[in-house]
Write a protein that holds these residues in place. Structure first.
Motif: not given
Length: 350
Positions: A324-350
Protein backbone atom coordinates in the motif's frame (compact mmCIF):
# COMPACT_ATOMS: atom_id res chain seq x y z
CA UNK A 1 24.58 -15.05 1.56
CA UNK A 2 21.06 -14.77 2.94
CA UNK A 3 19.51 -11.34 2.47
CA UNK A 4 17.48 -9.38 5.00
CA UNK A 5 14.16 -10.48 3.50
CA UNK A 6 15.00 -14.13 3.99
CA UNK A 7 16.17 -13.86 7.57
CA UNK A 8 13.92 -14.63 10.53
CA UNK A 9 12.93 -11.43 12.33
CA UNK A 10 14.73 -10.63 15.56
CA UNK A 11 12.75 -11.54 18.66
CA UNK A 12 14.99 -9.95 21.30
CA UNK A 13 13.58 -6.67 22.69
CA UNK A 14 15.14 -3.52 21.29
CA UNK A 15 15.64 -2.10 24.78
CA UNK A 16 17.82 -3.04 26.49
CA UNK A 17 18.93 -6.23 24.69
CA UNK A 18 19.70 -5.11 21.15
CA UNK A 19 20.70 -1.59 22.17
CA UNK A 20 23.27 -2.66 24.74
CA UNK A 21 24.86 -5.20 22.41
CA UNK A 22 24.98 -2.69 19.55
CA UNK A 23 26.46 0.15 21.55
CA UNK A 24 29.01 -1.73 23.65
CA UNK A 25 29.76 -5.13 22.09
CA UNK A 26 30.86 -4.28 18.55
CA UNK A 27 34.08 -2.82 17.28
CA UNK A 28 34.31 -0.90 13.98
CA UNK A 29 35.07 -2.97 10.89
CA UNK A 30 37.35 -0.78 8.81
CA UNK A 31 38.11 -1.05 5.09
CA UNK A 32 41.33 -2.90 4.23
CA UNK A 33 44.43 -0.71 4.71
CA UNK A 34 45.20 -0.83 0.97
CA UNK A 35 41.80 0.65 0.03
CA UNK A 36 42.32 3.32 -2.61
CA UNK A 37 39.37 5.39 -3.85
CA UNK A 38 41.42 7.37 -6.35
CA UNK A 39 39.29 8.40 -9.31
CA UNK A 40 36.03 7.82 -7.48
CA UNK A 41 33.24 10.34 -6.90
CA UNK A 42 31.02 10.26 -3.79
CA UNK A 43 27.95 12.29 -2.79
CA UNK A 44 27.17 12.73 0.91
CA UNK A 45 24.02 14.59 1.92
CA UNK A 46 23.84 16.52 5.18
CA UNK A 47 27.63 16.62 5.21
CA UNK A 48 28.46 19.95 6.83
CA UNK A 49 28.24 18.57 10.39
CA UNK A 50 27.99 15.50 12.60
CA UNK A 51 27.74 12.10 11.02
CA UNK A 52 27.71 13.38 7.43
CA UNK A 53 30.89 15.40 7.96
CA UNK A 54 32.69 12.41 9.46
CA UNK A 55 31.48 10.12 6.66
CA UNK A 56 32.93 12.61 4.20
CA UNK A 57 36.23 12.77 6.08
CA UNK A 58 36.57 9.02 6.17
CA UNK A 59 35.96 8.67 2.44
CA UNK A 60 38.62 11.32 1.81
CA UNK A 61 41.05 9.46 4.06
CA UNK A 62 41.06 6.63 1.50
CA UNK A 63 42.25 8.99 -1.25
CA UNK A 64 38.84 9.79 -2.67
CA UNK A 65 39.26 12.02 -5.73
CA UNK A 66 36.01 14.03 -5.68
CA UNK A 67 33.48 14.68 -2.93
CA UNK A 68 30.13 16.38 -3.41
CA UNK A 69 28.89 17.81 -0.12
CA UNK A 70 25.13 18.21 -0.48
CA UNK A 71 23.90 20.72 2.11
CA UNK A 72 20.97 23.04 2.82
CA UNK A 73 23.17 25.98 3.86
CA UNK A 74 25.89 26.80 1.34
CA UNK A 75 27.67 29.04 3.84
CA UNK A 76 27.92 26.30 6.46
CA UNK A 77 28.85 23.81 3.77
CA UNK A 78 31.72 25.97 2.56
CA UNK A 79 33.11 26.28 6.07
CA UNK A 80 33.02 22.49 6.48
CA UNK A 81 34.50 21.95 3.01
CA UNK A 82 37.38 24.31 3.76
CA UNK A 83 38.21 22.31 6.88
CA UNK A 84 38.28 19.08 4.89
CA UNK A 85 40.21 20.68 2.04
CA UNK A 86 43.00 21.70 4.41
CA UNK A 87 43.32 18.09 5.57
CA UNK A 88 43.03 16.59 2.07
CA UNK A 89 44.43 19.17 -0.38
CA UNK A 90 44.66 16.73 -3.28
CA UNK A 91 40.92 16.02 -3.36
CA UNK A 92 38.30 18.01 -5.24
CA UNK A 93 35.63 19.03 -2.72
CA UNK A 94 32.49 20.78 -3.90
CA UNK A 95 29.49 22.15 -2.03
CA UNK A 96 26.12 21.76 -3.75
CA UNK A 97 22.78 23.10 -2.62
CA UNK A 98 20.24 20.51 -1.48
CA UNK A 99 17.19 21.29 0.64
CA UNK A 100 15.55 18.00 1.57
CA UNK A 101 12.39 19.85 2.59
CA UNK A 102 11.83 20.77 -1.05
CA UNK A 103 11.09 18.17 -3.75
CA UNK A 104 12.03 20.85 -6.27
CA UNK A 105 15.48 21.19 -4.72
CA UNK A 106 15.88 17.40 -4.73
CA UNK A 107 15.08 17.31 -8.45
CA UNK A 108 17.43 20.19 -9.20
CA UNK A 109 20.24 18.43 -7.36
CA UNK A 110 19.70 15.16 -9.24
CA UNK A 111 19.58 17.04 -12.55
CA UNK A 112 22.86 18.74 -11.73
CA UNK A 113 24.46 15.40 -10.90
CA UNK A 114 23.28 14.02 -14.25
CA UNK A 115 24.66 17.04 -16.12
CA UNK A 116 27.90 17.82 -14.32
CA UNK A 117 29.28 14.53 -13.01
CA UNK A 118 31.15 12.38 -15.52
CA UNK A 119 31.34 9.68 -12.87
CA UNK A 120 29.44 8.71 -9.72
CA UNK A 121 30.37 5.74 -7.55
CA UNK A 122 28.56 6.18 -4.23
CA UNK A 123 25.66 8.25 -2.95
CA UNK A 124 25.19 8.39 0.82
CA UNK A 125 21.78 9.79 1.79
CA UNK A 126 22.48 10.85 5.35
CA UNK A 127 20.45 14.05 5.79
CA UNK A 128 17.64 13.66 8.29
CA UNK A 129 15.71 15.56 10.94
CA UNK A 130 13.87 14.95 14.18
CA UNK A 131 11.92 18.13 14.93
CA UNK A 132 10.40 18.53 18.36
CA UNK A 133 7.28 20.30 17.12
CA UNK A 134 4.65 19.53 14.50
CA UNK A 135 5.39 21.32 11.22
CA UNK A 136 3.68 20.88 7.88
CA UNK A 137 5.86 21.07 4.78
CA UNK A 138 4.91 24.16 2.79
CA UNK A 139 5.32 22.50 -0.60
CA UNK A 140 3.60 19.19 0.01
CA UNK A 141 1.53 19.47 3.20
CA UNK A 142 3.16 16.37 4.67
CA UNK A 143 4.53 16.47 8.19
CA UNK A 144 8.14 17.62 7.92
CA UNK A 145 9.79 14.51 9.42
CA UNK A 146 7.99 12.30 6.90
CA UNK A 147 8.81 14.67 4.05
CA UNK A 148 12.54 14.87 4.76
CA UNK A 149 13.36 11.44 6.17
CA UNK A 150 11.11 9.42 3.88
CA UNK A 151 9.61 11.12 0.82
CA UNK A 152 12.50 13.37 -0.19
CA UNK A 153 15.11 10.76 0.68
CA UNK A 154 13.40 8.07 -1.39
CA UNK A 155 12.80 10.55 -4.22
CA UNK A 156 16.49 11.42 -4.35
CA UNK A 157 17.40 7.74 -4.16
CA UNK A 158 15.15 6.91 -7.11
CA UNK A 159 16.40 9.83 -9.21
CA UNK A 160 20.05 8.90 -8.59
CA UNK A 161 19.61 5.23 -9.57
CA UNK A 162 19.99 5.67 -13.35
CA UNK A 163 22.86 8.12 -12.76
CA UNK A 164 24.71 5.66 -10.55
CA UNK A 165 24.10 2.96 -13.13
CA UNK A 166 25.32 4.94 -16.15
CA UNK A 167 28.18 6.83 -14.49
CA UNK A 168 29.88 4.05 -12.53
CA UNK A 169 32.69 2.13 -14.23
CA UNK A 170 31.63 -0.75 -16.47
CA UNK A 171 31.24 -3.96 -14.51
CA UNK A 172 31.28 -2.16 -11.15
CA UNK A 173 27.82 -1.33 -9.77
CA UNK A 174 27.18 2.04 -8.20
CA UNK A 175 26.15 2.16 -4.56
CA UNK A 176 23.27 3.97 -2.92
CA UNK A 177 23.18 3.92 0.88
CA UNK A 178 20.63 5.63 3.07
CA UNK A 179 20.98 6.06 6.81
CA UNK A 180 18.32 4.10 8.65
CA UNK A 181 17.65 3.17 12.26
CA UNK A 182 16.65 0.12 14.25
CA UNK A 183 14.29 2.50 16.02
CA UNK A 184 11.94 1.69 13.15
CA UNK A 185 11.05 -1.29 15.36
CA UNK A 186 9.31 1.12 17.72
CA UNK A 187 6.96 2.57 15.09
CA UNK A 188 3.40 1.75 16.14
CA UNK A 189 1.10 3.03 13.35
CA UNK A 190 -1.89 2.67 15.65
CA UNK A 191 -5.04 3.50 13.73
CA UNK A 192 -3.35 3.37 10.35
CA UNK A 193 -5.64 0.55 9.24
CA UNK A 194 -8.85 2.54 9.44
CA UNK A 195 -10.91 2.04 6.26
CA UNK A 196 -9.99 4.33 3.39
CA UNK A 197 -7.14 5.94 5.32
CA UNK A 198 -4.00 6.06 3.14
CA UNK A 199 -0.87 5.42 5.20
CA UNK A 200 0.95 8.54 4.02
CA UNK A 201 -2.02 10.70 4.93
CA UNK A 202 -2.31 9.03 8.33
CA UNK A 203 1.33 9.63 9.32
CA UNK A 204 1.00 13.36 8.52
CA UNK A 205 -2.47 13.94 9.99
CA UNK A 206 -2.53 14.99 13.67
CA UNK A 207 -6.00 16.45 13.94
CA UNK A 208 -7.20 13.61 16.17
CA UNK A 209 -3.97 12.56 17.96
CA UNK A 210 -0.99 14.17 19.63
CA UNK A 211 2.30 14.67 17.82
CA UNK A 212 5.05 12.52 19.33
CA UNK A 213 8.45 13.52 17.87
CA UNK A 214 10.20 10.26 18.72
CA UNK A 215 7.33 8.15 17.42
CA UNK A 216 7.32 10.17 14.20
CA UNK A 217 11.07 9.72 13.75
CA UNK A 218 10.68 5.95 14.22
CA UNK A 219 7.83 5.92 11.71
CA UNK A 220 9.85 7.80 9.10
CA UNK A 221 12.62 5.22 9.36
CA UNK A 222 10.16 2.33 9.10
CA UNK A 223 8.70 3.79 5.90
CA UNK A 224 12.19 3.90 4.38
CA UNK A 225 12.77 0.21 5.08
CA UNK A 226 9.33 -0.65 3.68
CA UNK A 227 10.22 1.23 0.49
CA UNK A 228 13.55 -0.63 0.23
CA UNK A 229 11.72 -3.96 0.49
CA UNK A 230 9.94 -3.21 -2.80
CA UNK A 231 12.70 -1.22 -4.47
CA UNK A 232 15.14 -4.13 -4.40
CA UNK A 233 12.84 -6.02 -6.78
CA UNK A 234 13.17 -3.22 -9.36
CA UNK A 235 16.95 -2.86 -9.37
CA UNK A 236 19.66 -5.35 -10.24
CA UNK A 237 22.68 -5.58 -7.97
CA UNK A 238 24.70 -5.62 -11.21
CA UNK A 239 23.57 -2.02 -11.80
CA UNK A 240 23.26 -0.40 -8.37
CA UNK A 241 23.65 -1.91 -4.91
CA UNK A 242 21.09 -0.28 -2.62
CA UNK A 243 21.18 -0.74 1.14
CA UNK A 244 20.03 0.83 4.41
CA UNK A 245 22.54 1.20 7.23
CA UNK A 246 22.00 1.68 10.97
CA UNK A 247 24.97 3.68 12.30
CA UNK A 248 23.98 3.11 15.91
CA UNK A 249 23.11 5.76 18.47
CA UNK A 250 25.82 8.32 17.74
CA UNK A 251 26.59 11.24 20.01
CA UNK A 252 27.23 14.70 18.64
CA UNK A 253 25.28 14.34 15.38
CA UNK A 254 23.00 17.35 15.89
CA UNK A 255 19.92 15.27 15.13
CA UNK A 256 18.22 16.47 18.31
CA UNK A 257 19.36 20.09 17.88
CA UNK A 258 15.77 21.34 18.16
CA UNK A 259 15.41 19.92 21.68
CA UNK A 260 15.07 22.40 24.50
CA UNK A 261 15.27 22.46 28.30
CA UNK A 262 15.08 19.15 30.15
CA UNK A 263 14.77 17.16 26.90
CA UNK A 264 18.01 18.59 25.55
CA UNK A 265 19.82 17.88 28.83
CA UNK A 266 18.48 14.31 28.93
CA UNK A 267 19.53 13.63 25.33
CA UNK A 268 23.01 15.03 25.99
CA UNK A 269 23.51 12.96 29.13
CA UNK A 270 22.20 9.78 27.51
CA UNK A 271 24.44 10.36 24.49
CA UNK A 272 27.48 10.96 26.67
CA UNK A 273 26.83 7.73 28.58
CA UNK A 274 25.84 5.39 25.75
CA UNK A 275 26.49 7.04 22.38
CA UNK A 276 28.97 5.77 19.84
CA UNK A 277 31.74 8.19 18.86
CA UNK A 278 30.88 9.80 15.55
CA UNK A 279 33.86 8.14 13.82
CA UNK A 280 32.53 4.71 14.82
CA UNK A 281 29.07 5.59 13.51
CA UNK A 282 30.49 6.84 10.22
CA UNK A 283 32.55 3.67 9.83
CA UNK A 284 29.31 1.68 9.38
CA UNK A 285 28.69 3.60 6.14
CA UNK A 286 32.22 3.02 4.87
CA UNK A 287 31.83 -0.65 5.75
CA UNK A 288 28.66 -0.91 3.66
CA UNK A 289 30.19 0.97 0.73
CA UNK A 290 33.55 -0.79 0.62
CA UNK A 291 33.49 -4.09 2.52
CA UNK A 292 30.11 -5.40 1.32
CA UNK A 293 29.23 -6.43 -2.22
CA UNK A 294 26.17 -7.54 -4.15
CA UNK A 295 25.05 -9.75 -1.28
CA UNK A 296 24.02 -6.58 0.58
CA UNK A 297 21.64 -5.36 -2.13
CA UNK A 298 18.19 -4.61 -0.72
CA UNK A 299 19.42 -5.28 2.80
CA UNK A 300 19.43 -3.63 6.21
CA UNK A 301 22.91 -3.51 7.75
CA UNK A 302 23.51 -3.08 11.45
CA UNK A 303 26.70 -3.54 13.46
CA UNK A 304 28.62 -4.21 10.25
CA UNK A 305 26.50 -7.21 9.28
CA UNK A 306 23.39 -7.90 7.22
CA UNK A 307 20.42 -8.09 9.54
CA UNK A 308 16.73 -8.81 9.27
CA UNK A 309 14.18 -6.07 8.78
CA UNK A 310 11.74 -4.84 11.42
CA UNK A 311 9.63 -7.81 12.67
CA UNK A 312 6.32 -6.20 11.69
CA UNK A 313 7.37 -6.23 8.02
CA UNK A 314 7.29 -10.03 7.88
CA UNK A 315 3.64 -10.41 8.87
CA UNK A 316 0.75 -10.60 6.41
CA UNK A 317 -0.46 -7.22 7.66
CA UNK A 318 3.02 -5.82 7.27
CA UNK A 319 3.32 -7.01 3.68
CA UNK A 320 -0.03 -5.42 2.85
CA UNK A 321 1.18 -2.15 4.32
CA UNK A 322 4.38 -2.35 2.27
CA UNK A 323 2.40 -2.79 -0.95
CA UNK A 324 0.00 0.00 0.00
CA UNK A 325 2.80 2.41 0.91
CA UNK A 326 4.58 1.71 -2.36
CA UNK A 327 1.47 2.47 -4.40
CA UNK A 328 0.73 5.62 -2.41
CA UNK A 329 4.31 6.85 -2.77
CA UNK A 330 4.29 6.32 -6.52
CA UNK A 331 1.15 8.47 -6.72
CA UNK A 332 2.78 11.41 -4.95
CA UNK A 333 3.01 14.42 -7.30
CA UNK A 334 6.78 14.72 -6.78
CA UNK A 335 7.21 11.08 -7.82
CA UNK A 336 5.52 11.58 -11.19
CA UNK A 337 8.36 10.13 -13.28
CA UNK A 338 9.71 7.67 -10.72
CA UNK A 339 7.52 4.72 -11.85
CA UNK A 340 9.01 5.12 -15.34
CA UNK A 341 12.55 5.24 -13.96
CA UNK A 342 12.00 2.11 -11.92
CA UNK A 343 10.37 0.32 -14.84
CA UNK A 344 13.47 1.00 -16.93
CA UNK A 345 15.70 -0.27 -14.12
CA UNK A 346 13.51 -3.35 -13.80
CA UNK A 347 13.65 -4.11 -17.53
CA UNK A 348 17.43 -3.81 -17.41
CA UNK A 349 17.42 -6.25 -14.49
CA UNK A 350 15.52 -8.81 -16.54
Amino acid sequence: MVGSKDMPPLTAPLMPNQFVRAQFCYKPVLPPPHTDLSGQVVIVTGSNMGLGFEISRQFLSYRLSRLIMAVRSLDKGKVAAAQLQRAYPQATIEVWKLDMSSPGSVRAFASRAETELPRLDVAVLNAGISPMHLTANQETGHEETIQVNYLSTMLLLALLLPILKSKSPEGIPGRAIFVSSVLATNAKLHGADAPHTPLLRYVSDFRTRAFDPMEQYCTSKLLGLMFLWKLADCVSADDVIVSAVEPGFVKGTGLARDARGATKIAVSLFGAATGRPVNDGASTILDAAINHGKESHGCFLMNFKIRSFVPSMYTAEGRERIDSLWEETMREPSFQDVPGILEQMKRAKQ
